[in-house]
Design a protein around this motif. Structure first.
Motif, mmCIF file in Angstrom:
data_model
loop_
_atom_site.group_PDB
_atom_site.id
_atom_site.type_symbol
_atom_site.label_atom_id
_atom_site.label_comp_id
_atom_site.label_asym_id
_atom_site.label_seq_id
_atom_site.Cartn_x
_atom_site.Cartn_y
_atom_site.Cartn_z
ATOM 1 N N THR A 98 3.275 1.968 -7.064
ATOM 2 C CA THR A 98 3.804 2.691 -6.195
ATOM 3 C C THR A 98 2.963 3.806 -5.719
ATOM 4 O OG1 THR A 98 5.855 3.932 -5.441
ATOM 5 C CG2 THR A 98 5.075 4.183 -7.713
ATOM 6 N N TYR A 101 0.305 2.359 -3.572
ATOM 7 C CA TYR A 101 0.836 2.239 -2.152
ATOM 8 C C TYR A 101 0.678 3.284 -1.339
ATOM 9 C CZ TYR A 101 5.027 1.951 0.958
ATOM 10 O OH TYR A 101 5.959 1.891 1.983
ATOM 11 N N SER A 102 1.190 4.425 -1.925
ATOM 12 C CA SER A 102 1.120 5.734 -1.174
ATOM 13 C C SER A 102 -0.186 6.053 -0.755
ATOM 14 C CB SER A 102 1.231 6.860 -2.323
ATOM 15 O OG SER A 102 2.684 6.925 -2.617
ATOM 16 N N LYS A 147 2.071 10.476 -6.515
ATOM 17 C CA LYS A 147 2.223 9.641 -4.993
ATOM 18 C C LYS A 147 1.797 10.888 -3.930
ATOM 19 C CE LYS A 147 5.981 7.587 -3.943
ATOM 20 N NZ LYS A 147 5.514 6.122 -3.588
ATOM 21 N N THR B 88 13.119 6.932 0.110
ATOM 22 C CA THR B 88 11.645 7.065 0.011
ATOM 23 C C THR B 88 11.156 6.849 1.224
ATOM 24 O OG1 THR B 88 12.048 4.569 -0.388
ATOM 25 C CG2 THR B 88 11.486 5.863 -2.273
ATOM 26 N N GLU B 91 8.263 9.118 2.676
ATOM 27 C CA GLU B 91 6.976 9.103 2.666
ATOM 28 C C GLU B 91 6.334 8.180 3.873
ATOM 29 O OE1 GLU B 91 5.685 6.824 -0.580
ATOM 30 O OE2 GLU B 91 4.022 8.082 -0.986
ATOM 31 N N ALA B 95 3.610 9.753 6.499
ATOM 32 C CA ALA B 95 2.445 9.303 6.654
ATOM 33 C C ALA B 95 1.623 9.291 7.965
ATOM 34 C CB ALA B 95 2.492 7.846 5.897
#
Ligand SMILES: Nc1ncnc2c1ncn2[C@@H]1O[C@H](COP(=O)(O)OP(=O)(O)O)[C@@H](O)[C@H]1O
Ligand SMILES: [Mg+2]
Lengths: 308, 253
Positions: A98, A101-102, A147, B88, B91, B95
């Motif tokens: 994870t 992935y970030s 993250k 989530t 995120e 991005a």
């Protein structure tokens, strides 16, 4: 000098009609730690969410190191890391996956040594292959921090980073924040724990009801608004204050055993010397004296009350 | 173009599918076998041939389409709904990626999985019945175009849905009936004339018909119409996705 973040006339009205932000102007300097203080519902999270691209602004402009968050969203966003207020993490993925992935999501090529160091810094290394749903709440929060840092952001937002967090994580977090700052990272944190801001911030901004009431160097704020008080313990109980002391802002407390004098520490003359002389002259014998500076908390409460 | 991000989403989504690998492979193999037992053996013994194609072979393209449609929709809708559900998604939204890249990552992964499943079903079917693919290029075209189109459609459902019921609603109440009534297991010539007309209004018919043509050169409607229809669906879904992108519909407040 170019600011880390420059916000001008930023407003947000939610679909419900609620004005969460009203014409907020704020310049955040590169490399500083800025604490945004404000009661629940003040608009702190909304402000951060707009800067990060999660919520659309109703009006106003925001730029990140000179890059507009709309027209140059890529350049703006790749500079920012966000640790949101709520605990949102994947469930079935491993910590390592994870966090990697970030990094990818922010357009950075894989860099296993960097992720390894990050996980070690956050004492997550021995959990790297654990599924996130197996972790405790504190560990999950550490994962969220990892993250947010995985793509080496220049600016880090920490939204209520210590709400419901154990002492150890809090300590680790402040250590990390200081280390990041030394590395040139700008840090913006929101909190309603005033001691936190007092401990770590360079500047403090106060938000209430969607308005930014002030932004000030922490030390300046303390100096400007910091009232001090002098407590004088007496040897004998006083029924009333003698008329000779009428010129001072005094209170008689503790059943007449204590006189409290409130004064402004930034004033030229605090009046302490003459007060003590006048007490002496009035024949009041002093057992002990102490001074106290009001905390950011007191300042904050005063400000919020004034802006009602 | 943020290729790293597309790659990250794609790999992440494929990993999610790998975790359920057994289930992903076993269930289509099992259901395909069941269909062959029920439709192929039981019904097929009564219907010998359709348009000169043995019944067992005749249903293979329909069976593939059924799985392709259901899986494309469920993979893609779940893929984007789940981050919304657990939060989530913040995120992805924060991005440095455009909506196009988000779509590429999620839809690409969902379509890939559907294609893998389609291949598995083809292989399983091959164990039961003889299969012939007369037009491999068009067969691939229909396969890929359908997987992509319905993954896009699933993605849209996943964005629109704000609870699990809505997520299941369209696949269950709309798509599955359309597939079953779209000639997966029969030729519409076998229907009374009135129902043939009604069936022509079913978009899925055109996909199955075209797909079957690429196998056996038999079709309910002309293959050009089928190709036009699948391209039309693709364009519709792309248009909807573009609109979502423009308005931030259900993603940003
Ligand atoms: N998605 C939303 N829709 C409608 N109102 C919202 C939404 N998010 C926040 N609000 C409202 O906006 C105000 C500011 O919220 P928020 O920014 O979360 O404050 P803070 O983080 O300072 O506690 C609150 O009154 C909150 O109820
Ligand atoms: Mg908040």
């Amino acid at each position: 000098m170019q600011h880390a973040i420059s916000i001008s006339k930023l407003s947000k009205v939610y679909d419900s009609g609620l004005a969460a932000l009203q014409e907020v102007d704020l310049d955040i300097r590169n490399g500083e730690i800025l604490a945004l203080l404000g009661p629940n519902g003040a608009g702190k999270t909304t402000l951060i969410s707009i800067v990060c691209g999660i919520v659309n602004a109703t009006n106003g402009k925001v730029s990140v190191q000179g890059h507009d968050i709309i027209s140059e969203f890529r350049a703006a966003r790749e500079r920012i890391g966000l640790v949101p207020q709520e605990l949102h993490v994947e469930t079935f993925e491993t910590v390592w996956d994870t966090v990697s992935y970030s990094r990818g999501l922010f357009g950075k090529k894989p860099n296993p040594p960097l992720i390894e160091q990050l996980l070690k810094d956050l004492t997550l290394w021995d959990k790297k292959d654990s599924k996130i749903l197996e972790l405790s709440g504190g560990m999950k929060r550490r994962v969220m921090i990892a993250k947010a840092l995985a793509h080496e952001p220049k600016i880090l937002f920490l939204d209520e980073p210590t709400a419901g967090v154990d002492v150890e994580l809090r300590k680790d977090m402040w250590q990390l924040v200081r280390r990041l700052r030394e590395g040139g990272v700008t840090i913006i944190l929101t909190t309603h724990y005033i001691e936190e801001a007092e401990e770590i911030a360079d500047r403090v901004g106060v938000i209430n009801k969607g308005r930014l009431i002030l932004v000030e160097e922490k030390s300046e704020l303390m100096r400007k608004l910091g009232k001090k008080q002098l407590t004088v313990e007496l040897n004998e109980v006083l029924e009333t204050l003698p008329e000779a002391l009428g010129g001072y802002d005094l209170d008689l407390e503790n059943g007449g055993e204590r006189i409290v004098y409130r004064y402004n520490s930034q004033a030229e003359r605090t009046g302490i010397g003459s007060l003590l002389a006048d007490l002496n002259r009035a024949g009041i014998s002093v057992k002990d004296i102490a001074t106290e500076q009001s905390s950011l908390e007191d300042i904050f409460v005063t400000l919020v009350e004034e802006s009602r | 173009m943020n290729f790293e991000a597309v790659k990250a989403i794609y790999i992440f989504e494929m990993a999610r599918m790998r975790r359920t690998l057994l289930q992903s492979v076993v269930s289509p193999v099992l259901s395909t076998s069941l269909y062959f037992i029920v439709f192929g053996a039981a019904i097929g013994s009564r219907i010998e041939e359709i348009d000169g194609v043995p019944y067992g072979s005749f249903i293979v393209p329909g069976l593939m389409m059924l799985t392709l449609l259901q899986n494309s929709i469920s993979n893609a809708s779940f893929g984007i709904y789940f981050p919304k559900f657990v939060g989530t998604i913040y995120e992805v939204l924060s991005a440095p990626i455009s909506f196009l890249e988000i779509v590429l990552g999620y839809v690409g992964a969902a379509a890939t999985k559907s294609l893998i499943l389609g291949t598995i079903i083809l292989a399983t079917a091959h164990l039961f019945v003889p299969i012939e693919i007369r037009h491999p290029f068009w067969m691939l075209f229909f396969l890929v175009a359908t997987a992509v189109t319905f993954s896009l459609f699933g993605f849209i459902i996943g964005i629109w849905a704000d609870n699990f019921e809505k997520l299941q609603l369209i696949p269950l109440l709309v798509v599955t009936p359309l597939v079953f009534l779209g000639g997966s297991f029969y030729s519409i010539e076998m229907l009374p004339e009135f129902w043939q007309k009604v069936t022509l209004a079913n978009p899925v018919l055109y996909l199955i018909s075209g797909f079957r043509w690429s196998f056996y050169e038999t079709s309910d409607v002309s293959v050009e119409v089928s190709i036009a229809m699948i391209l039309l669906f693709l364009a519709l879904c792309l248009g909807l996705v573009w609109w979502i992108f423009k308005t931030g519909y259900r993603l940003k407040t």
